[in-house]
Design a protein around this motif. Structure first.
Motif, PDB file in Angstrom:
ATOM      1  N   LEU A  40      -7.235   7.051   0.459  1.00  0.00           N
ATOM      2  CA  LEU A  40      -7.710   6.002  -0.441  1.00  0.00           C
ATOM      3  C   LEU A  40      -7.412   6.273  -1.914  1.00  0.00           C
ATOM      4  N   LEU A  41      -7.332   7.547  -2.303  1.00  0.00           N
ATOM      5  CA  LEU A  41      -7.265   7.881  -3.723  1.00  0.00           C
ATOM      6  C   LEU A  41      -5.882   8.286  -4.220  1.00  0.00           C
ATOM      7  N   ALA A  73      -3.105   5.830   7.971  1.00  0.00           N
ATOM      8  CA  ALA A  73      -4.314   5.118   8.407  1.00  0.00           C
ATOM      9  C   ALA A  73      -4.293   4.857   9.911  1.00  0.00           C
ATOM     10  N   LEU A  79     -10.049  10.528   4.612  1.00  0.00           N
ATOM     11  CA  LEU A  79     -10.175   9.307   3.817  1.00  0.00           C
ATOM     12  C   LEU A  79      -9.889   9.497   2.325  1.00  0.00           C
ATOM     13  N   PHE A  83       0.817  -1.211   0.000  1.00  0.00           N
ATOM     14  CA  PHE A  83       0.000   0.000   0.000  1.00  0.00           C
ATOM     15  C   PHE A  83       0.854   1.266   0.000  1.00  0.00           C
ATOM     16  N   ARG A 139       1.244   5.430   3.645  1.00  0.00           N
ATOM     17  CA  ARG A 139      -0.196   5.204   3.775  1.00  0.00           C
ATOM     18  C   ARG A 139      -0.575   4.383   5.016  1.00  0.00           C
TER      19      ARG A 139
END
Length: 440
Positions: free
Chosen positions: A224-225, A122, A220, A114, A118
């Motif tokens: 996520l993007l 998270a 988020l 990931f 990241r």
């Protein structure tokens, strides 16, 4: 055996160095210094994430936490409330000393599919949000202290990884502008949090729950993007206790620009924190205003406007001119002037002028100094850890300043010496950044 080599890609500002790792099979490369400009979409998601971070961090610092502590202390003297708030903030600062560089060092070596940063973004977001919600449920001063330390530690984990994303993905000649999108959301985040909590007349738990929810919702999209660079296994050596301790010492003799930039950061942020962290108490007990919370919102609005103007406009101007040091010097002096205005003219009208000067100075400082910090790092491979050390100078002074400021207020019986200390400390920071030689 693995073989690691480096090759220069170019020698201008918009280029960098590639680090190649050869395991005997196809060689793999990872960019040490990014060369491709980030898009408007990347910047938007980055700014939204920071907006959530600042709402979650600064609304408690400016409003929720002082009032929560005051309610449980039942102190007969207002100075005791200031000391209680300062003590809890100071303890949280001790944990930040460890959390920032440790998170940076681990994220530098993270080889998750990931990405490097990241997983830490998270984990920091989840831990920060949960800590805030639990903080709102506390019914004892000890519980408040433990939960705030946990929240502050996860805040460090989150922001260490987010800050490293600038060095990972943003080219040098765009960093002033992009760094401005850390400070502009900070100004908006303060006022948004204060207005939401006060306008909705939220209780303690509801206030903490709201800012925790905004932290997650706004963070988020970036998590996520936005793609994160995957680090090939074997590029970084294993992290041992000895290697970590050794790496935390960056010799100011070998890397003087890093040392002077770090010292300047400590001093300017300490000066800023002296001038702002006890502002609610200054309005309540220094100026004896009947509506201190409403007055705080007004001052924050003024501050917000000037922070946004300075951080975005001056950050981009520093990119265009290729200059960092002179901008940081000017920003430090403006903050010193704002503090001295409060020291010698203690009135609400003077505080409004000071808020404007402080916003102009701190907005410029946050954006340009962040860009300056990325340009004086000793080693691009360990930039997460090195920026973690730099971030200590951003957060720890803000944690210790309430405690030190409270002691100063307690010793002198007023706020004049607090603001004098703020101004003189910021001026010392300006002198320190003037010693940086390797960056214009």
């Amino acid at each position: 055996m693995s073989r690691i080599t480096k090759r220069n890609l170019a020698k201008d500002h918009n280029a960098g160095e590639a680090i190649t790792i050869d395991h005997g099979g196809p060689a793999r490369s990872v960019a040490a210094i990014p060369t491709r400009r980030v898009t408007g979409g990347w910047i938007t998601l980055f700014a939204l994430s920071w907006f959530g971070v600042w709402i979650a961090q600064l609304t408690p610092v400016q409003l929720l936490l002082p009032l929560q502590i005051e309610r449980f202390l039942h102190a007969s003297h207002w100075v005791d409330n200031v000391l209680g708030f300062g003590t809890i903030s100071g303890i949280a600062g001790v944990f930040a000393l460890v959390a920032y560089p440790l998170t940076g060092a681990f994220s530098d070596r993270t080889t998750s599919r990931f990405g490097r940063r990241r997983p830490w973004i998270a984990a920091g977001t989840a831990g920060f949000a949960i800590s805030l919600v639990v903080l709102g449920l506390q019914t004892s001063l000890l519980g408040i202290g433990i939960c705030w330390v946990a929240a502050s530690t996860f805040f460090c984990v989150l922001t260490a990884a987010l800050t490293a994303a600038i060095s990972d993905q943003v080219p040098v000649n765009q960093r002033g502008y992009v760094s401005g999108w850390i400070s502009a959301p900070q100004a908006i985040g303060i006022i948004a949090g204060l207005v939401l909590v006060t306008a909705l007349a939220l209780g303690t738990f509801a206030g903490y729950a709201l800012v925790a929810a905004l932290l997650v919702v706004l963070g988020l999209p970036f998590l996520l993007l936005v793609p994160d660079q995957v680090l090939p296994p074997g590029l970084m050596g294993p992290l041992t206790f000895r290697s970590l301790v050794d790496s935390l010492w960056i010799s100011p003799r070998r890397f003087p620009d890093f040392g002077w930039t770090l010292l300047s950061r400590v001093l300017v942020n300490l000066g800023n924190a002296f001038g702002t962290s006890l502002l609610l108490y200054f309005l309540m007990y220094g100026l004896h205003l009947p509506d201190a919370e409403g007055s705080l919102i007004i001052l924050t609005l003024v501050y917000m406007v000037f922070v946004i103007i300075a951080s975005l406009w001056l950050g981009r101007l520093s990119d265009k001119l290729g200059r960092r040091r002179s901008f940081v010097f000017l920003a430090s002096v403006l903050q010193a002037v704002a503090a001295l205005v409060l020291a010698f003219v203690p009135s609400f009208s003077a505080a409004t002028v000071a808020a404007a000067l402080l916003g102009l100075g701190y907005g410029c400082f946050l954006s340009v100094d962040q860009a300056l910090a990325t340009e004086v790092l000793p080693d691009q491979l360990s930039r997460g850890k090195d920026l973690g050390i730099m971030n200590i100078a951003l957060t720890v002074p803000q944690a210790f300043a309430p405690m030190l400021g409270a002691l100063l207020v307690s010793a002198t019986g007023g706020f004049t010496w607090l603001f004098l200390a703020s101004g003189l400390t910021a001026l010392a920071g300006a002198a320190a950044v003037g010693q940086v030689k390797g960056v214009r």
